[in-house]
Design an enzyme around this catalytic site. Structure first.
Site, PDB file in Angstrom:
ATOM      1  N   ASP A  68     -60.109 -40.908  -4.370  1.00 22.94           N
ATOM      2  CA  ASP A  68     -59.137 -41.955  -4.712  1.00 22.94           C
ATOM      3  C   ASP A  68     -57.865 -41.346  -5.313  1.00 22.94           C
ATOM      4  OD1 ASP A  68     -59.718 -44.498  -3.923  1.00 22.94           O
ATOM      5  OD2 ASP A  68     -60.853 -45.042  -5.729  1.00 22.94           O
ATOM      6  N   GLN A 102     -65.718 -47.945  -7.499  1.00 25.27           N
ATOM      7  CA  GLN A 102     -64.973 -49.166  -7.163  1.00 25.27           C
ATOM      8  C   GLN A 102     -64.469 -49.830  -8.445  1.00 25.27           C
ATOM      9  OE1 GLN A 102     -64.223 -50.265  -3.990  1.00 25.27           O
ATOM     10  NE2 GLN A 102     -62.963 -51.788  -5.017  1.00 25.27           N
ATOM     11  N   LYS A 107     -65.690 -50.229   3.190  1.00 24.56           N
ATOM     12  CA  LYS A 107     -65.547 -48.766   3.069  1.00 24.56           C
ATOM     13  C   LYS A 107     -66.755 -48.073   3.695  1.00 24.56           C
ATOM     14  CE  LYS A 107     -62.508 -49.041  -0.885  1.00 24.56           C
ATOM     15  NZ  LYS A 107     -62.330 -49.148  -2.324  1.00 24.56           N
TER      16      LYS A 107
END
Ligand code: NAD
Length: 313
Positions: A133, A110, A66
């Site tokens: 997200d 994460q 990422k």
């Protein structure tokens, strides 16, 4: 005609491969162009903060990828590493600091978090304006309402790839297998927003093969290797395989497979995403677009083209 370029049809098969790597490269390039344009207006690069708690090896790889792709797209990435022994309050305090930091546009925690930490509480603490997200209650609510908001990345990638293969999705029957918060539920809502007729199937669904056979677009997100057999697929259907499953071979080596019996499906499907190289690369591509969208919206600016066209809803 479809937007796909190049078309890849393995010899002897009916299905055309949907090349997620190539699609993700195009989205990354659009995000980069958008980031450069936005940086001129903002006086700084758009910025993604990534929070990694603990030492989980798979999470470390995901975070590394990422960060690499964020920086290639001319955005700033900030990595915040915390030890697995960190307290819930310390993680929440970090999220609060990132929420308050005017130079941070997107926050990604994460997952999974180490045992003892409440992932739901941590995720729900993220400012919805920075929720790249798309997992906060506010983002989920906006998706249900069809209101502007940040959409979950993997399901957005599924819709993007279906559009690349088929063009207009309106009126098509999408069957989504799996009802997780991360993938299945938002995928169903995104296909609905694309004017598909949607069926959301799960582990309690009766006669799933017969249901799946009705799909024009079949999205497999159950996490069950090879579950979707060739007899689950209507001839010519578009198959989006979200599953990422590691299976051991007879020689002790391991490989990644999806939820679809890929070799079998090649004979029946019209379009199909491979694993790896299908939905997987699109997840980070959509994260980049979301970071850009968050940066633009927070500054009251329009998301520049061509990145704006990459948003799926
Ligand atoms: P999950 O375990 O949270 O959810 C799985 C869902 O599948 C559940 O809703 C369950 O009801 C359903 N299911 C399980 N067994 C089933 C069965 N036999 N028949 C019908 N439905 C069944 O998983 P998830 O987080 O949604 O992930 C699903 C898969 O997608 C996993 O393989 C995961 O690794 C993969 N994934 C890939 C990406 C990507 O970037 N490509 C991102 C996230 C998840």
């Amino acid at each position: 005609m479809t937007a796909m370029d190049p078309i890849l049809r393995p010899s002897g098969s009916r299905a055309v491969l949907i090349d997620g790597k190539a699609a993700a490269a195009r989205v990354d390039a659009a995000a980069r162009e958008g980031a450069l344009a936005l940086a001129e207006r903002l006086g700084r690069k758009p910025c993604l903060a990534v929070v990694l708690v603990g030492e989980d090896p798979a999470s470390q790889v995901y975070v590394r990828n990422k960060i690499r792709r964020t920086e290639s797209a001319e955005m700033t990435s900030r990595e915040h590493r915390l030890p697995a022994s960190v307290s819930q309050d310390e993680v929440l305090a970090l999220v609060a600091r990132l929420n308050a930091d005017a130079h941070v546009d997107g926050i990604l925690v994460q997952l999974p978090l180490p045992a003892g930490l409440d992932a739901t509480r941590v995720v729900q603490a993220i400012d919805p304006a920075k929720d790249v997200d798309g997992l906060t209650a506010a983002s989920a609510g906006a998706l249900v309402l069809g209101a502007p908001g940040l959409r979950p990345c993997t399901p957005s990638g599924c819709v993007y790839l279906a559009r690349e293969a088929l063009g207009e999705l309106s009126g098509r029957h999408a069957v989504v297998i799996g009802r997780s918060i991360l993938v299945g539920k938002p995928a169903a809502l995104l296909f609905l927003q694309a004017d598909c007729t949607v069926t959301l199937a799960h582990s309690r669904t009766r006669d799933l093969p017969a249901l799946a056979r009705q799909a024009d677009i079949l999205v497999a997100a159950a996490g069950r290797p090879g579950m979707v057999g060739v007899d689950w697929i209507k001839p010519g259907a578009t198959v989006i395989d979200v599953g990422i499953n590691r299976v051991d071979g007879p020689d002790g080596s391991s490989r990644l497979v999806g939820d679809v019996d890929f070799e079998g499906a090649l004979a029946t499907a019209g379009y199909i995403t491979p694993v790896p190289g299908g939905v997987g690369p699109m997840t980070i591509a959509m994260l980049l677009v979301n970071t850009l969208a968050a940066a633009a919206r927070r500054a009251g600016l329009d998301l520049p083209e061509p990145a704006a066209r990459m948003l799926t809803s």
